[in-house]
Design an enzyme around this catalytic site. Structure first.
Site, PDB file in Angstrom:
ATOM      1  N   LYS A  41       0.851  -1.194   0.000  1.00  0.00           N
ATOM      2  CA  LYS A  41       0.000   0.000   0.000  1.00  0.00           C
ATOM      3  C   LYS A  41       0.890   1.248   0.000  1.00  0.00           C
ATOM      4  O   LYS A  41       1.753   1.413   0.876  1.00  0.00           O
ATOM      5  CB  LYS A  41      -0.880  -0.040   1.253  1.00  0.00           C
ATOM      6  CG  LYS A  41      -2.173   0.707   1.143  1.00  0.00           C
ATOM      7  CD  LYS A  41      -3.036   0.402   2.357  1.00  0.00           C
ATOM      8  CE  LYS A  41      -4.330   1.134   2.332  1.00  0.00           C
ATOM      9  NZ  LYS A  41      -5.054   1.018   3.603  1.00  0.00           N
TER      10      LYS A  41
HETATM   11  C1  E4P Z   1      -8.276   2.302   3.456  1.00  0.00           C
HETATM   12  O1  E4P Z   1      -7.586   1.413   3.045  1.00  0.00           O
HETATM   13  C2  E4P Z   1      -8.208   2.862   4.804  1.00  0.00           C
HETATM   14  O2  E4P Z   1      -7.598   1.916   5.645  1.00  0.00           O
HETATM   15  C3  E4P Z   1      -9.537   3.139   5.411  1.00  0.00           C
HETATM   16  O3  E4P Z   1     -10.607   2.669   4.641  1.00  0.00           O
HETATM   17  C4  E4P Z   1      -9.695   4.452   6.055  1.00  0.00           C
HETATM   18  O4  E4P Z   1     -10.961   4.514   6.653  1.00  0.00           O
HETATM   19  P1  E4P Z   1     -11.362   5.609   7.733  1.00  0.00           P
HETATM   20  O5  E4P Z   1     -11.590   6.896   7.033  1.00  0.00           O
HETATM   21  O6  E4P Z   1     -12.619   5.074   8.354  1.00  0.00           O
HETATM   22  O7  E4P Z   1     -10.216   5.701   8.704  1.00  0.00           O
END
Ligand code: E4P
Length: 218
Positions: free
Chosen positions: A87
């Site tokens: 990522k």
């Molecule tokens: C995406 O990969 C992130 O980990 C995630 O969806 C962020 O979500 P949040 O805005 O609820 O922290």
């Protein structure tokens, strides 16, 4: 549409996996910290434990923000397990890293995407997944779903292989809207996935069926 769970919590991942509808996991540094996972060895061990639990892709985020650092960390993560997806944040150095990994057959997830232009760049760099954050856009009064719509149109126009991974999903309506638009994947917490089950007519209908069955079998 593929269902990923957005957590580093092993119990939640196992519950979703046992349900039989899980296609993968996404994590981020905040989610790892929430589980109290710190220190490089512990972090790598935790990613491996997640990979051992699920049948599907597991996104593991790099911490470095320079190209060399991202490559170093990403290669180390990718060596852990074939399920690992590296990522990478949507920054200039990140675009170069996406290109590097995609040309070497290493799966990537471009994270922190908030505009169609960013999503276009990620696709051109060969990202496996692009993660537009719906909930965080909603939080600041932009309709996150409009972004999913825009990216779907752009990717279809040019037949990009990059999969739209709708992220920052907070509730079941987000999931349903993503499915209507045609997002390839959604990632959300266990609560959002389980909320899809709920309908008061299902509960009252089942209660009636069971009561009628009990009466006629006394
Ligand atoms: C995406 O990969 C992130 O980990 C995630 O969806 C962020 O979500 P949040 O805005 O609820 O922290």
């Amino acid at each position: 549409m593929k269902f990923f769970i957005d957590t580093a919590n092993l119990a939640h991942i196992k519950e979703a996996q046992d349900l039989g509808v899980l296609d993968g996991v996404t994590t981020n540094p905040s989610l790892m910290a929430k589980e109290g996972i710190s220190g490089k060895d512990n972090v790598l061990r935790h990613y491996k434990a997640i990979c051992d639990l699920v049948d599907g892709d597991v996104s593991a985020e790099v911490i470095a923000t320079d190209f060399e650092g991202m490559i170093r960390e990403g290669e180390e993560l990718a060596e852990l397990d074939d399920k690992i997806v590296v990522k990478i944040p949507m920054i200039k150095e990140g675009i170069k890293a996406l290109k590097y990994f995609s040309s070497r057959g290493i799966k990537t997830n471009c994270t922190l995407v908030f505009s169609a232009g960013q999503a276009l760049l990620a696709a051109k760099a060969g990202a496996t997944y692009v993660s537009p954050f719906i909930g965080r856009l909603d939080d600041i009064s932009f309709d996150g779903m409009d972004l999913i719509d825009q990216i779907r149109v752009i990717y279809d126009n040019y037949e990009y292989d990059t999969q739209i991974l709708a992220a920052s999903v907070r509730h079941p309506i987000h999931i349903i809207k993503c499915a209507e638009i045609g997002a390839d994947v959604m990632t959300g917490p266990l609560s959002a996935i389980l909320a899809l089950l709920k309908h008061p007519l299902t509960d009252s209908g089942l209660a009636t069926f069971l009561a009628d069955h009990a009466k006629s079998n006394q």
